[in-house]
Scaffold this motif. Structure first.
Motif, mmCIF file in Angstrom:
data_model
loop_
_atom_site.group_PDB
_atom_site.id
_atom_site.type_symbol
_atom_site.label_atom_id
_atom_site.label_comp_id
_atom_site.label_asym_id
_atom_site.label_seq_id
_atom_site.Cartn_x
_atom_site.Cartn_y
_atom_site.Cartn_z
ATOM 1 N N UNK A 60 48.054 27.681 -6.750
ATOM 2 C CA UNK A 60 49.377 26.232 -6.546
ATOM 3 C C UNK A 60 48.387 24.842 -6.795
ATOM 4 N N UNK A 61 49.233 24.091 -6.245
ATOM 5 C CA UNK A 61 49.028 22.904 -6.614
ATOM 6 C C UNK A 61 47.958 22.167 -5.303
ATOM 7 N N UNK A 62 47.007 21.500 -6.387
ATOM 8 C CA UNK A 62 45.481 21.023 -5.984
ATOM 9 C C UNK A 62 44.842 22.840 -6.329
ATOM 10 N N UNK A 63 44.737 24.140 -5.655
ATOM 11 C CA UNK A 63 44.215 24.410 -6.294
ATOM 12 C C UNK A 63 42.964 24.400 -7.756
ATOM 13 N N UNK A 64 41.719 24.849 -7.339
ATOM 14 C CA UNK A 64 41.495 24.895 -8.903
ATOM 15 C C UNK A 64 41.887 25.858 -10.027
ATOM 16 N N UNK A 65 42.612 25.462 -11.241
ATOM 17 C CA UNK A 65 42.849 26.324 -12.483
ATOM 18 C C UNK A 65 42.236 27.246 -12.793
ATOM 19 N N UNK A 66 42.227 28.403 -12.936
ATOM 20 C CA UNK A 66 41.147 29.629 -13.057
ATOM 21 C C UNK A 66 41.321 29.378 -15.096
ATOM 22 N N UNK A 67 39.817 30.007 -14.859
ATOM 23 C CA UNK A 67 39.774 29.623 -16.057
ATOM 24 C C UNK A 67 39.918 30.396 -17.294
ATOM 25 N N UNK A 68 40.006 30.179 -18.590
ATOM 26 C CA UNK A 68 40.031 31.594 -19.474
ATOM 27 C C UNK A 68 39.518 31.501 -21.118
ATOM 28 N N UNK A 69 39.375 32.076 -21.245
ATOM 29 C CA UNK A 69 39.004 32.099 -22.937
ATOM 30 C C UNK A 69 39.694 33.199 -23.957
ATOM 31 N N UNK A 77 45.491 39.430 -19.256
ATOM 32 C CA UNK A 77 44.485 38.951 -18.264
ATOM 33 C C UNK A 77 44.635 37.417 -17.619
ATOM 34 N N UNK A 78 44.390 36.929 -18.678
ATOM 35 C CA UNK A 78 44.889 35.248 -17.770
ATOM 36 C C UNK A 78 46.432 35.140 -17.347
ATOM 37 N N UNK A 79 47.251 35.825 -17.928
ATOM 38 C CA UNK A 79 48.046 36.506 -17.206
ATOM 39 C C UNK A 79 48.248 36.898 -15.926
ATOM 40 N N UNK A 80 47.703 37.689 -16.126
ATOM 41 C CA UNK A 80 46.832 37.910 -14.360
ATOM 42 C C UNK A 80 46.556 36.810 -13.094
ATOM 43 N N UNK A 81 45.397 36.625 -13.890
ATOM 44 C CA UNK A 81 43.866 35.212 -12.882
ATOM 45 C C UNK A 81 45.548 34.436 -12.673
ATOM 46 N N UNK A 82 46.866 34.640 -13.880
ATOM 47 C CA UNK A 82 47.477 32.712 -12.453
ATOM 48 C C UNK A 82 49.019 33.684 -11.952
ATOM 49 N N UNK A 83 48.753 34.851 -11.711
ATOM 50 C CA UNK A 83 49.316 35.796 -11.181
ATOM 51 C C UNK A 83 51.022 36.021 -11.526
ATOM 52 N N UNK A 84 51.055 35.888 -13.182
ATOM 53 C CA UNK A 84 52.320 35.329 -13.498
ATOM 54 C C UNK A 84 52.576 36.724 -14.587
ATOM 55 N N UNK A 85 52.222 37.988 -13.523
ATOM 56 C CA UNK A 85 52.314 39.119 -14.254
ATOM 57 C C UNK A 85 53.757 39.331 -14.312
#
Lengths: 152, 98
Positions: free
Chosen positions: A104-113, B32-40
């Motif tokens: 949600x807004x205000x939370x840290x965006x999860x990192x990704x590669x 993976x990123x899709x899951x991490x962002x809860x968007x699956x």
């Protein structure tokens, strides 16, 4: 006496067909006609009025106008087609998970590669630290992530 | 600005070439990123493939999420002018300035 061609039925059916076939290749391309398919609904409405008028003529003045059988078939096909369109756009298109776990807004965006289209890995941290082309500031002001369903 | 989908880089490359996209189009084949962002969106793709539901996130330079858009319909997506307005309203530009 030779019965007249029932033009309204054909015009109505063609309008309904146009409404059915135009959304994906034409009106879905423009946000104004995509978000809500009002052009297609107008085409359906126009087609329905003409079809109803044509059917009324065919059944009310069968000695003057043709189209009792063909008109009924076209009307049934139109109803089925419009029903399918509505089902797809107002039901199937809205069958999305509610994604309650999304950050949600205000939370840290999860990192990704993740690899980009040239197979070069990119992380969110890199993205946020990357210089912005043409900008006065040295760093990017932020990032916009757009998740797509995919290309098929 | 980056796009993310479950398609392979090769598919995204062709897609970008075809449509003239010049921004980064990231590939998340294992979602993976899709899951991490809860968007699956389980089984939402062709032949029951797992894909992402459409969504947009605006993240500031410190990595904090400032705006989220979870559409209710696949036909309705965030428009560029909508996002630019959010960007202006949040004053991300000045907040991240010197």
């Amino acid at each position: 006496m030779k019965r007249r061609w029932n033009f309204w039925l054909w015009a109505g059916f063609l309008l309904v067909l146009a409404g059915l076939l135009s959304y994906v290749p034409v009106f879905a391309l423009f946000p104004l006609t995509r978000d809500f398919p009002w052009v297609n609904l107008l085409l359906f409405a126009g087609g329905a009025v003409l079809l109803l008028g044509g059917l009324k003529r065919a059944f009310g003045q069968p000695d003057l106008y043709r189209g009792k059988i063909l008109g009924s078939i076209m009307a049934a096909l139109s109803i089925a087609g419009i029903g399918f369109f509505m089902y797809g756009l107002f039901y199937v298109a809205r069958q999305l998970p509610d994604s309650a776990a999304a950050p949600r807004v205000g939370q840290k965006a999860p990192d990704f590669t993740l690899p980009d289209q040239n197979d070069k890995p990119l992380t969110l941290a890199e993205l946020l630290a990357s210089p912005l082309a043409g900008a006065a500031t040295a760093r990017a002001n932020g990032a916009l992530l757009i998740f797509y369903r995919g290309h098929w | 600005m980056v796009a993310i989908s479950v398609d392979a880089p090769e598919v995204n490359r062709r897609h970008c070439q075809k449509l003239g996209f010049t921004y980064s189009f990231l590939s998340d084949p294992k979602a993976e990123a899709t899951r991490r962002y809860g968007l699956l969106h389980q089984g939402g793709g062709p032949n029951g493939a797992d894909i992402a539901r459409p969504a947009e996130f605006l993240i500031d330079s410190k990595g904090t999420i400032r705006w989220v858009n979870l559409t209710g319909s696949v036909t309705v997506r965030a428009r560029p002018e909508q996002v630019l307005k959010v960007f202006d309203d949040l004053k991300l530009a000045s907040a991240a300035g010197p």
